[in-house]
Write a protein that holds these residues in place. Structure first.
Motif, short mmCIF file in Angstrom:
data_model
loop_
_atom_site.label_atom_id
_atom_site.label_comp_id
_atom_site.label_asym_id
_atom_site.label_seq_id
_atom_site.Cartn_x
_atom_site.Cartn_y
_atom_site.Cartn_z
N TYR A 293 0.77 -1.24 0.00
CA TYR A 293 0.00 0.00 0.00
C TYR A 293 0.81 1.29 0.00
CZ TYR A 293 -3.68 -3.31 1.12
OH TYR A 293 -4.54 -4.36 1.08
N MET B 47 -3.87 2.61 7.84
CA MET B 47 -5.02 3.30 7.27
C MET B 47 -5.20 4.67 7.93
SD MET B 47 -8.85 1.72 6.91
CE MET B 47 -9.50 2.17 8.51
N GLU C 10 -7.45 7.71 6.61
CA GLU C 10 -8.84 7.26 6.47
C GLU C 10 -9.38 6.92 7.85
OE1 GLU C 10 -8.91 3.97 3.75
OE2 GLU C 10 -8.05 5.14 2.10
N HIS D 195 -15.56 -1.38 10.47
CA HIS D 195 -14.19 -1.85 10.66
C HIS D 195 -14.07 -2.54 12.03
CE1 HIS D 195 -13.62 1.57 7.84
NE2 HIS D 195 -12.80 0.72 7.25
#
Length: 111
Positions: free
Chosen positions: A19, A81, A87, A93
């Motif tokens: 990522y 994240m 985010e 989640h």
């Protein structure tokens, strides 16, 4: 515990390998991104393979090793994240994380 420490380090490396390019690397050619990610993943494998061998030799089953790795992956990715991708973590989640943690508890119960 060396197994968990190695799996944490391994997952940090793999999360970066998969990522890193989403923030600041989107303009790079895909082939370059793939080659950089493979280079990072090589180091990840140098941690993951020994972690699994040590864990298995210590009496962990393949399923236990996998489910712990998945739980660690979620923890590491949640941090990535939030800190790198900026985010938010929502209730979905957290619910998914709770399900994975319940799976860990179930797999290790009675051990």
């Amino acid at each position: 515990m060396p197994v968990v420490a190695l799996l944490i380090a391994s997952n940090i490396m793999m999360t970066i390998a998969w990522y890193w390019h989403l923030k600041g690397g989107m303009g790079k050619p895909l082939l370059i991104v793939i080659l950089i990610s493979w280079g990072i993943a090589l180091f990840e494998y140098c941690l993951a393979v020994p972690a699994n061998r040590i864990g298995y030799a210590s009496g962990w089953s393949g399923a236990q090793l996998k489910i712990v790795q998945e739980a660690i992956t979620l923890i590491v990715f949640a941090g990535f994240m939030i800190l790198v991708l900026h985010e938010p973590v929502g209730w979905r989640h957290l619910g998914a994380f709770a399900c994975i943690m319940a799976a860990v508890a179930l797999l290790f119960s009675g051990r």
